[in-house]
Design an enzyme around this catalytic site. Structure first.
Site, PDB file in Angstrom:
ATOM      1  N   LYS A  16       0.831  -1.205   0.000  1.00 38.55           N
ATOM      2  CA  LYS A  16       0.000   0.000   0.000  1.00 38.55           C
ATOM      3  C   LYS A  16       0.867   1.258   0.000  1.00 38.55           C
ATOM      4  CE  LYS A  16      -3.459   2.848   0.671  1.00 38.55           C
ATOM      5  NZ  LYS A  16      -4.278   3.317  -0.471  1.00 38.55           N
TER       6      LYS A  16
ATOM      7  N   LYS B 191       1.036  11.908   5.753  1.00 34.11           N
ATOM      8  CA  LYS B 191       1.199  10.798   6.704  1.00 34.11           C
ATOM      9  C   LYS B 191       1.720   9.552   5.997  1.00 34.11           C
ATOM     10  CE  LYS B 191      -2.010   8.079   7.424  1.00 34.11           C
ATOM     11  NZ  LYS B 191      -2.432   6.717   6.923  1.00 34.11           N
TER      12      LYS B 191
END
Length: 306
Positions: free
Chosen positions: A173, A242
């Site tokens: 991911k 993030k």
């Protein structure tokens, strides 16, 4: 034998549609109360129950899906006061968040002696795909746990790709988001350079669209650039930063130099520190242009005006 009881924590932009598909496929569903009551109330109307704490949710469920911001939130909901682990019962936890791989593997090892299996199943695509049941899911975990999770994942996934042991889903991911967030940063700089030279976003798009550099991400990005559709890609710049910070940590831990990753991260750091954290990723194009005295918006003085 009846269907397993499913818990869902994190019914936000992505989780709401995922949870709706789960309960819509006939699974008994319990959701954790959320400060945004609208998705919770909608899911209750569809047949879901609501738990007042993660512990209460764990006591009512066999499998729990997490779709929260990142690793700190995952750790808090599992190991915090009244967390999932405090129920003291066997569980399969499926972390669909974008989390740090190192944290995921550590948590999985810590939870195993307690009878809790943690696997990672992060997502790709958009909230629209969550509602339509066409998300891409990258799942890392043992074969038995993945096989058990698969019918639930199939409720909201168009593709489920097994990546290997626990932690590899989150690694994949991060790589996926490195590519997509990298493209967004490249599009933004290219549009600014083009506008400075008198090439409008419309001209830029007429060359790229349908060519070898076209892709689904490009199309959602440019749905905002050309049509000003704020909801074209609802992923915040704060979350992009993030994820790119997680990517940096992963590269450091692996001992790999990633100069492009650092450049991409800094594009988002600049936007977030400039007060744009809650804007969505395609809006990086306007931020980058603005920093260079350029507007990409026709109403603000003509496309590509300086």
């Amino acid at each position: 034998m009846g269907k397993e009881r499913i818990g869902f924590i994190g019914v936000g932009l992505m989780g709401h549609g995922m949870a709706a598909n789960i309960v819509g496929k006939g699974y008994p569903l319990t959701v954790l109360g959320h400060r945004n009551r609208e998705p919770v109330e909608d899911l209750k109307q569809r047949g879901a129950a609501e738990a007042g704490s993660a512990r209460e949710l764990a006591e009512a469920c066999d499998i729990v899906l997490l779709c929260v911001t990142g690793s700190p939130q995952v750790e808090a909901v599992i190991n915090g006061p009244d967390g999932l682990a405090s129920a003291g019962k066997p569980l399969l936890i499926i972390d669909c968040s974008t989390s740090e791989p190192a944290v995921t593997t550590r948590l999985a090892a810590e939870l195993e002696p307690k009878g809790i299996t943690l696997i990672d199943a992060p997502l790709s695509r958009t909230p629209k795909d969550a509602w339509e049941g066409t998300l891409d899911v990258m799942v890392g975990g043992g074969s038995d746990a993945v096989a058990r999770a698969r019918p639930v994942l199939d409720c909201f996934a168009g593709r489920v790709i097994e990546t290997g042991p626990t932690g590899t889903g989150h690694t994949m991911k991060l790589l996926n988001n490195f590519l997509s967030m990298g493209y967004a940063a490249l599009y933004s700089e290219a549009l600014t350079l083009g506008a400075k030279a008198g090439l409008t976003p419309t001209v830029f798009d007429s060359v790229i669209r349908g060519g070898r550099m076209d892709c689904g991400f490009y199309q959602t990005f440019f749905k905002y650039v050309l049509e000003r559709d704020r909801n074209a890609h609802r992923f915040t710049l704060r979350n992009a930063l993030k994820d790119m910070t997680y990517m940096s940590s992963f590269a450091n831990a692996a001992g790999v130099a990633n100069p492009l990753g650092a450049a991409v991260r800094n594009s988002y750091a600049l936007a977030v520190t400039g007060g744009h954290g809650d804007d969505y990723v395609p809006m990086l194009s306007d931020i980058t242009a603005g920093l260079n005295g350029i507007s990409l918006v026709p109403e603000a003085g003509g496309e590509g005006s300086s």
